[in-house]
Design a protein around this motif. Structure first.
Motif, PDB file in Angstrom:
ATOM      1  N   SER A 112       0.826  -1.207   0.000  1.00  0.00           N
ATOM      2  CA  SER A 112       0.000   0.000   0.000  1.00  0.00           C
ATOM      3  C   SER A 112       0.851   1.242   0.000  1.00  0.00           C
ATOM      4  CB  SER A 112      -0.900   0.012   1.227  1.00  0.00           C
ATOM      5  OG  SER A 112      -1.795  -1.041   1.151  1.00  0.00           O
ATOM      6  N   VAL A 113       1.948   1.180   0.731  1.00  0.00           N
ATOM      7  CA  VAL A 113       2.824   2.350   0.732  1.00  0.00           C
ATOM      8  C   VAL A 113       3.338   2.599  -0.665  1.00  0.00           C
ATOM      9  CG1 VAL A 113       5.051   3.178   1.517  1.00  0.00           C
ATOM     10  CG2 VAL A 113       3.506   2.098   3.117  1.00  0.00           C
ATOM     11  N   VAL A 114       3.702   1.501  -1.307  1.00  0.00           N
ATOM     12  CA  VAL A 114       4.256   1.641  -2.645  1.00  0.00           C
ATOM     13  C   VAL A 114       3.211   2.208  -3.595  1.00  0.00           C
ATOM     14  CG1 VAL A 114       4.621   0.095  -4.576  1.00  0.00           C
ATOM     15  CG2 VAL A 114       6.195   0.071  -2.679  1.00  0.00           C
ATOM     16  N   LEU A 115       1.996   1.759  -3.440  1.00  0.00           N
ATOM     17  CA  LEU A 115       0.966   2.202  -4.369  1.00  0.00           C
ATOM     18  C   LEU A 115       0.388   3.555  -3.998  1.00  0.00           C
ATOM     19  CD1 LEU A 115      -1.046  -1.052  -4.989  1.00  0.00           C
ATOM     20  CD2 LEU A 115       0.359   0.151  -6.610  1.00  0.00           C
ATOM     21  N   ARG A 123      -2.644  -5.365 -23.284  1.00  0.00           N
ATOM     22  CA  ARG A 123      -3.583  -6.453 -23.039  1.00  0.00           C
ATOM     23  C   ARG A 123      -3.588  -6.839 -21.571  1.00  0.00           C
ATOM     24  NH1 ARG A 123      -1.697 -10.486 -26.163  1.00  0.00           N
ATOM     25  NH2 ARG A 123      -2.239  -9.315 -28.015  1.00  0.00           N
ATOM     26  N   VAL A 124      -2.407  -6.873 -20.976  1.00  0.00           N
ATOM     27  CA  VAL A 124      -2.344  -7.170 -19.541  1.00  0.00           C
ATOM     28  C   VAL A 124      -3.099  -6.104 -18.757  1.00  0.00           C
ATOM     29  CG1 VAL A 124      -0.789  -7.278 -17.592  1.00  0.00           C
ATOM     30  CG2 VAL A 124      -0.183  -8.420 -19.700  1.00  0.00           C
ATOM     31  N   LEU A 125      -2.919  -4.863 -19.150  1.00  0.00           N
ATOM     32  CA  LEU A 125      -3.592  -3.777 -18.435  1.00  0.00           C
ATOM     33  C   LEU A 125      -5.099  -3.868 -18.577  1.00  0.00           C
ATOM     34  CD1 LEU A 125      -1.556  -0.554 -19.135  1.00  0.00           C
ATOM     35  CD2 LEU A 125      -1.813  -1.755 -16.993  1.00  0.00           C
ATOM     36  N   SER A 126      -5.549  -4.321 -19.737  1.00  0.00           N
ATOM     37  CA  SER A 126      -6.996  -4.345 -19.940  1.00  0.00           C
ATOM     38  C   SER A 126      -7.658  -5.317 -18.990  1.00  0.00           C
ATOM     39  CB  SER A 126      -7.328  -4.723 -21.381  1.00  0.00           C
ATOM     40  OG  SER A 126      -6.996  -6.067 -21.603  1.00  0.00           O
ATOM     41  N   GLY A 127      -6.913  -6.316 -18.527  1.00  0.00           N
ATOM     42  CA  GLY A 127      -7.491  -7.261 -17.581  1.00  0.00           C
ATOM     43  C   GLY A 127      -7.448  -6.757 -16.154  1.00  0.00           C
ATOM     44  N   LEU A 128      -6.855  -5.600 -15.977  1.00  0.00           N
ATOM     45  CA  LEU A 128      -6.635  -5.089 -14.628  1.00  0.00           C
ATOM     46  C   LEU A 128      -7.655  -4.002 -14.376  1.00  0.00           C
ATOM     47  CD1 LEU A 128      -3.724  -5.828 -13.381  1.00  0.00           C
ATOM     48  CD2 LEU A 128      -3.514  -3.425 -13.278  1.00  0.00           C
ATOM     49  N   THR A 129      -8.733  -4.327 -13.702  1.00  0.00           N
ATOM     50  CA  THR A 129      -9.749  -3.297 -13.538  1.00  0.00           C
ATOM     51  C   THR A 129      -9.977  -2.927 -12.090  1.00  0.00           C
ATOM     52  OG1 THR A 129     -11.304  -5.106 -13.687  1.00  0.00           O
ATOM     53  CG2 THR A 129     -11.046  -3.748 -15.637  1.00  0.00           C
ATOM     54  N   LYS A 130      -9.434  -3.700 -11.182  1.00  0.00           N
ATOM     55  CA  LYS A 130      -9.670  -3.366  -9.788  1.00  0.00           C
ATOM     56  C   LYS A 130      -8.361  -3.210  -9.042  1.00  0.00           C
ATOM     57  CE  LYS A 130     -13.869  -6.116  -9.253  1.00  0.00           C
ATOM     58  NZ  LYS A 130     -14.681  -5.273 -10.103  1.00  0.00           N
ATOM     59  N   LYS A 131      -8.470  -2.555  -7.930  1.00  0.00           N
ATOM     60  CA  LYS A 131      -7.274  -2.299  -7.124  1.00  0.00           C
ATOM     61  C   LYS A 131      -6.640  -3.607  -6.660  1.00  0.00           C
ATOM     62  CE  LYS A 131      -6.357   0.061  -2.817  1.00  0.00           C
ATOM     63  NZ  LYS A 131      -7.011   0.881  -1.817  1.00  0.00           N
ATOM     64  N   GLU A 132      -7.462  -4.613  -6.366  1.00  0.00           N
ATOM     65  CA  GLU A 132      -6.914  -5.869  -5.861  1.00  0.00           C
ATOM     66  C   GLU A 132      -6.040  -6.544  -6.898  1.00  0.00           C
ATOM     67  OE1 GLU A 132      -9.915  -4.586  -3.441  1.00  0.00           O
ATOM     68  OE2 GLU A 132     -10.255  -5.220  -5.510  1.00  0.00           O
ATOM     69  N   HIS A 133      -6.391  -6.335  -8.179  1.00  0.00           N
ATOM     70  CA  HIS A 133      -5.592  -6.959  -9.226  1.00  0.00           C
ATOM     71  C   HIS A 133      -4.177  -6.417  -9.214  1.00  0.00           C
ATOM     72  CE1 HIS A 133      -9.565  -7.467 -11.660  1.00  0.00           C
ATOM     73  NE2 HIS A 133      -9.498  -8.261 -10.631  1.00  0.00           N
ATOM     74  N   LYS A 180      -2.383  -5.538  -6.749  1.00  0.00           N
ATOM     75  CA  LYS A 180      -1.509  -5.925  -5.641  1.00  0.00           C
ATOM     76  C   LYS A 180      -0.728  -7.183  -5.962  1.00  0.00           C
ATOM     77  CE  LYS A 180      -3.773  -3.702  -1.858  1.00  0.00           C
ATOM     78  NZ  LYS A 180      -5.098  -3.827  -1.277  1.00  0.00           N
ATOM     79  N   GLY A 181      -1.310  -8.074  -6.770  1.00  0.00           N
ATOM     80  CA  GLY A 181      -0.616  -9.339  -7.000  1.00  0.00           C
ATOM     81  C   GLY A 181       0.417  -9.278  -8.100  1.00  0.00           C
ATOM     82  N   ASN A 182       0.421  -8.190  -8.846  1.00  0.00           N
ATOM     83  CA  ASN A 182       1.241  -8.155 -10.058  1.00  0.00           C
ATOM     84  C   ASN A 182       2.509  -7.375  -9.800  1.00  0.00           C
ATOM     85  OD1 ASN A 182       2.228  -7.901 -12.624  1.00  0.00           O
ATOM     86  ND2 ASN A 182       0.224  -7.594 -13.539  1.00  0.00           N
ATOM     87  N   GLU A 183       3.603  -8.099  -9.514  1.00  0.00           N
ATOM     88  CA  GLU A 183       4.803  -7.379  -9.087  1.00  0.00           C
ATOM     89  C   GLU A 183       5.469  -6.646 -10.237  1.00  0.00           C
ATOM     90  OE1 GLU A 183       4.449 -10.566  -8.831  1.00  0.00           O
ATOM     91  OE2 GLU A 183       5.811 -11.403 -10.320  1.00  0.00           O
ATOM     92  N   THR A 184       5.227  -7.079 -11.460  1.00  0.00           N
ATOM     93  CA  THR A 184       5.814  -6.331 -12.574  1.00  0.00           C
ATOM     94  C   THR A 184       5.227  -4.932 -12.629  1.00  0.00           C
ATOM     95  OG1 THR A 184       6.063  -8.361 -13.804  1.00  0.00           O
ATOM     96  CG2 THR A 184       6.219  -6.336 -15.040  1.00  0.00           C
ATOM     97  N   LEU A 185       3.925  -4.839 -12.401  1.00  0.00           N
ATOM     98  CA  LEU A 185       3.302  -3.533 -12.421  1.00  0.00           C
ATOM     99  C   LEU A 185       3.783  -2.679 -11.257  1.00  0.00           C
ATOM    100  CD1 LEU A 185      -0.381  -3.935 -13.413  1.00  0.00           C
ATOM    101  CD2 LEU A 185       1.368  -2.576 -14.497  1.00  0.00           C
ATOM    102  N   LEU A 186       3.975  -3.312 -10.125  1.00  0.00           N
ATOM    103  CA  LEU A 186       4.474  -2.544  -8.992  1.00  0.00           C
ATOM    104  C   LEU A 186       5.857  -1.990  -9.304  1.00  0.00           C
ATOM    105  CD1 LEU A 186       3.435  -4.791  -6.004  1.00  0.00           C
ATOM    106  CD2 LEU A 186       2.295  -2.798  -6.894  1.00  0.00           C
ATOM    107  N   ASP A 187       6.694  -2.846  -9.893  1.00  0.00           N
ATOM    108  CA  ASP A 187       8.020  -2.357 -10.275  1.00  0.00           C
ATOM    109  C   ASP A 187       7.907  -1.236 -11.284  1.00  0.00           C
ATOM    110  OD1 ASP A 187       9.840  -5.516 -10.255  1.00  0.00           O
ATOM    111  OD2 ASP A 187       9.147  -4.181  -8.677  1.00  0.00           O
ATOM    112  N   PHE A 188       6.975  -1.383 -12.213  1.00  0.00           N
ATOM    113  CA  PHE A 188       6.811  -0.357 -13.226  1.00  0.00           C
ATOM    114  C   PHE A 188       6.448   0.965 -12.571  1.00  0.00           C
ATOM    115  CE2 PHE A 188       5.876   1.300 -17.312  1.00  0.00           C
ATOM    116  CZ  PHE A 188       4.750   2.073 -17.188  1.00  0.00           C
ATOM    117  N   ARG A 189       5.627   0.879 -11.561  1.00  0.00           N
ATOM    118  CA  ARG A 189       5.206   2.106 -10.934  1.00  0.00           C
ATOM    119  C   ARG A 189       6.324   2.755 -10.140  1.00  0.00           C
ATOM    120  NH1 ARG A 189       4.357   5.269  -7.555  1.00  0.00           N
ATOM    121  NH2 ARG A 189       5.506   3.923  -6.167  1.00  0.00           N
TER     122      ARG A 189
END
Lengths: 652, 273
Positions: free
Chosen positions: A51-54, A132-142, A144-153
């Motif tokens: 959560s801190v990261v996001l 395409r990966v992003l299109s499947g990501l519609t909620k905040k919970e999604h 949290k599990g995706n560490e590539t996106l966290l790194d991207f952020r």
């Protein structure tokens, strides 16, 4: 008093209200988000790391206005001069992704969907997989599990923009009070400004494509010792006497041992080569010296390749595997093949007519006569000699295999997270190195043995030594899985290719990343160092083979031709030819000397590091060889420059 | 609803062991609704070619996952003394399962920090003449994973026989690992040993007949083909203390002294039996 969520600094609410921003020195958050802070800080205990990261995605503005901001920027960039437009268009993709993620994180699902639908079509074609990966990501919970996106952020997307274009952009965003976009840019993007001509679209396209933008210029400025280590001086005996005498290698004369052998001859220390003792390397054993002598003998019989003399190709097809072959390796002298399979077995075959023998059991060993001349033959068990041996031990598909240079050991890495060391004298497993807890996609022995590198799903490559049960070095920095790991011929550097579409070169001595190469548009599946250590070739799922100069840190060539993933790359023994094997069932040969020759004459603009790539793939292509229906997984040049290829027959 | 099925371990990837055809589904209308949902998911994720078994695998996984979550949620609800399962229970169940089965690799800043610490230590120097360079035995898989029963045999009167009892070299059976290597030989020729050999460290009892030349070898699994150190446990024999080292091949000469040294080092790593 309130706590700034981003930086955990306290600020005075009253003062913040008056100044219309967070008094915290480090962030510039607009007033509307202060309200959010109050709400959160009342409830807030320590939240988990994620959560801190996001939380930097806390509200930057009214969600319904995001489309307006983006369209405004789009209109501006389209109205700008042609020469600047290409550069400023680089902004679209990272801004789009960050804004979308912000909307998702703050639970504005409908706005996020609308935003995505409206603008995703504008993005460059090579970002389609990410979208395409992003299109499947519609909620905040999604998220949290995706560490590539966290790194991207958390990592800043790097853009290289010329000073003129940057001034234009800055003026526009600041004069129109367009704070939101400006804030996002400052927070999530790193703009590497250079002085010079703005780049053209094709130049930008060739370098972009990775998950974190391009590489900063400082990232490629460290000195890389790409030269080769000096060969130890071994005498090649005329007869079979094993006398060691200090002498120039290759000269088959016997001389009395000299007092000082090193430094006496012409070879001064190559300024581009690392010191001999920069990293500790194992000393040569007697058996290694014998191997070297064999190597030199074979080298004299080597065919000189070139555009006129292409190598013959011998293809080893694995039958009845049904897409289960996941890794192949040859020994350096091409006497053994190892195959890693999806059923978790590793099989070793003998290429030569000589069968595979393992050492006798202890009972039998005690019976033999140790003093006899052929004791080395007698310790081998004739009764169980066979063409192939199967090694059981892994509990998941085996994705990487590698022989040791002295042919004593075999490494295999698997989806079960372990790297196993097998003895090729007893054909049993000796050690299971546990460190990655996630699939290990590739492993390789160092060219001098003793060290090996492995890389996997946890985005970290590890350097191990066979006698340490824990890794010696950890190479962390990639944003995606590491799919390919290779040692430099001088064993001082490790190259890793990753699913985040970058290649990084790591220094074994201190674990620093000395080079970052971007330009591929898909995960990288093969890497090959040229034998002289100066260049690196890489192949990925986009079918292109890119050539990199390690000393300068630049892309110097692009070989287009394959239509599917390039899974195998190998330079010939003297570096004249580059062979590439791909999923499109072909092996292609390219003229490496010519590709690198053009580089020598060019005048590098070291400041900008931009090269205009000549479109000469057609001239460099020397031959295309189709297999019937067999994707090429591995390539290997024998010591005499015969090309061996391996793949499994795909009957569908 | 679907009938209950035993737990099938087929949740692995998409690679099947048999050949499958990669054709698209012929008649989506006849498929159950769940399967149509799976097909739609695959289409959304951009996967166009897949074997038909993939749908079945996905359905099985989904069924297993959902039933696990609901069962867990039921347990949590009863624990909280609620009459029915509600959304909070489900959320808690998902959270716990996520931490347990679907872990994801650590975040990047954590990895960078760990890497920074690890990379600070200089690379260790390599000891020369160390034979096969392997980690200490407890981290290797070279131990035998069995132990032989002790043989109750009379001690022979003649002192001139060779007995080579249980030669389980390497780590002792108290190790937790694993298969292979090492086929210790049990040769009892002639005289027998009175008491079972105690396997402390790597010592063997050998009675060397005075007539024969010493040519007893024991194989250490970790140095294939090398083996020739036999230490005699003085407590068992009492009379002589013979150290036999036979040099078998020149290239393993270094390994001899190395393996000897290695034994001493490994003794420190061992727990006493």
């Amino acid at each position: 008093w309130l706590r700034c969520r981003n930086h955990s600094e306290w600020f005075d609410y009253e003062m913040a209200r008056s100044v219309k921003c967070c008094g915290c020195r480090q962030c510039n958050i607009s007033f509307s988000s202060i309200v959010l802070f109050i709400v959160l800080s009342v409830g807030g205990e320590d939240q988990p790391d994620v959560s801190v990261v996001l939380s930097a995605y806390s509200q930057q503005g009214d969600p319904s206005l995001y489309q307006v901001y983006y369209s405004g920027l789009k209109k501006f960039i389209e109205s700008v001069l042609d020469c600047h437009r290409a550069e400023l268009s680089q902004l679209f993709y990272p801004l789009f992704v960050h804004m979308y993620l912000e909307l998702v994180y703050n639970n504005h699902e409908s706005e996020a969907k609308a935003f995505f639908e409206k603008f995703s079509g504008d993005q460059e074609c090579y970002y389609q997989d990410d979208l395409r990966v992003l299109s499947g990501l519609t909620k905040k919970e999604h998220m949290k599990g995706n560490e590539t996106l966290l790194d991207f952020r958390t990592s800043k997307f790097v853009l290289r923009i010329s000073r003129d274009s940057y001034q234009l952009l800055k003026r526009h965003l600041q004069e129109r009070q367009n704070n939101q976009i400006w804030n996002i840019i400052q927070e999530h993007l790193y703009i590497d400004i250079f002085d010079g001509m703005p780049r053209s679209k094709s130049q930008i396209d060739s370098m972009s494509g990775s998950l974190a933008g391009e590489a900063r210029r400082e990232a490629n400025k460290a000195k890389v010792f790409y030269g080769l280590l000096k060969e130890p001086e071994i005498e090649v005996p005329l007869d079979d006497e094993d006398e060691e005498a200090e002498n120039e290698e290759g000269k088959p004369k016997k001389k009395k041992p000299k007092k000082d052998s090193m430094g006496s001859k012409s070879k001064k220390q190559d300024p581009n080569a690392p010191q001999q003792n920069r990293i500790p390397l194992p000393e040569l054993k007697d058996s290694d010296k014998l191997d070297k002598i064999m190597y030199m003998k074979e080298a004299t019989k080597r065919i000189r390749l070139g555009p006129e003399t292409l190598p013959s190709i011998c293809f080893y097809t694995f039958l009845n595997v049904y897409q289960g072959l996941t890794a192949v390796d040859f020994t350096d002298d091409s006497s053994l093949i190892a195959g890693g399979f999806a059923d978790s077995t590793v099989r070793v075959w003998s290429v030569t007519p000589k069968k595979l023998r393992k050492v006798k059991s202890a009972a039998d060993l005690s019976l033999i006569d140790k003093e006899s001349d052929d004791v080395l033959e007698r310790i081998m068990d004739e009764k169980t000699a066979s063409e192939s041996k199967i090694l059981y031990g892994h509990s998941g598909p085996v994705y990487g295999v590698s022989f040791s240079p002295d042919r004593n050991y075999l490494l295999s890495s698997s989806e079960d997270g372990t790297v196993r060391l097998w003895s090729l004298q007893t054909f049993t497993c000796l050690v299971a190195y546990k460190g990655h807890n996630y699939p290990v996609w590739d492993t390789q022995f160092s060219p001098y043995g003793y060290y090996f590198v492995s890389g996997g799903h946890d985005r970290v490559a590890r350097l191990w030594a066979t006698d340490h049960y824990q890794p010696l070095r950890m190479f962390a920095g990639h944003l995606g899985d590491i799919t390919c790991t290779r040692f430099h011929p001088n064993s001082n550097y490790v190259a890793t290719g990753s699913a985040d579409r970058t290649i990084r070169l790591w220094d074994v001595l201190n674990g620093h990343c000395v080079r970052v190469f971007t330009g591929h548009k898909g995960p990288i599946h093969s890497l090959a160092f040229s034998p002289n250590g100066k260049y690196l070739a890489s192949g990925s799922t986009d079918g292109r083979v890119l050539l990199w100069d390690l000393g300068h840190g630049l892309m110097i060539g692009e070989l287009k031709g394959h239509t599917d993933t390039v899974y195998a790359l190998k330079f010939s023994r003297d570096g004249e030819i580059l062979a590439s094997g791909s999923m499109d069932n072909t092996v292609r040969l390219w003229d490496a000397f010519k590709a690198f020759d053009d580089v020598e004459t060019d005048d590098f603009t070291a400041a900008t590091g931009h090269i205009h790539l000549p479109d000469n793939s057609q001239e460099l292509l020397l031959g295309t060889y189709l297999t019937k229906a067999t994707p090429v997984i591995h390539l290997h040049f024998t010591r005499r420059n015969l090309l061996l290829a391996a793949g499994s027959y795909n009957s569908q | 609803m679907r009938p209950a099925r035993p737990d099938v371990t087929s949740s692995a990837g998409l690679v099947g062991g048999e050949k499958g055809t990669t054709v698209k589904m012929a008649s989506p209308k006849t498929l159950p609704k769940d399967a149509q949902v799976m097909i739609q998911i695959l289409k959304d994720m951009g996967i166009t070619e897949y074997e038909p078994r993939v749908i079945n695998q996905m359905l099985e996984f989904t069924y297993r996952y959902v039933t696990t979550i609901i069962e867990d949620a039921k347990i949590y609800a009863t624990h909280a003394k609620k009459s029915s399962v509600d959304a909070d229970d489900i959320r808690l169940a998902i959270q716990c399962r996520m931490d347990q089965s679907f872990t994801s690799p650590p975040p990047r800043d954590f990895l960078l920090e760990v890497a920074r610490q690890k990379n600070q230590t200089p690379l260790p120097l390599i000891k020369p003449y160390a034979g096969p360079r392997l980690p200490p035995d407890r981290y290797c898989l070279t131990a035998p994973n069995y132990r032989l029963k002790s043989l109750q045999k009379k001690v022979s009167s003649s002192a001139g026989r060779i007995t080579v009892p249980r030669l389980s070299v390497g780590a002792v059976s108290s190790r937790p690992s694993t298969p292979t290597l090492g086929t210790p030989a049990v040769q009892t020729m002639g005289s027998k040993v009175g008491t079972p050999v105690s396997l402390t460290g790597q010592r063997f009892t050998v009675q060397i007949p005075s007539s024969q030349a010493p040519s007893v070898k024991t194989a250490t699994p970790s140095t294939p083909g090398a083996v020739q150190n036999v230490l005699i446990n003085p407590s068992l024999i009492g009379s002589k203390n013979i150290l036999i080292t036979t040099n078998m091949v020149s290239q393993n000469s270094s390994s001899d002294s190395g393996s000897l040294k290695r034994k001493h080092e490994d003794d420190d790593d061992y727990d006493a039996l």
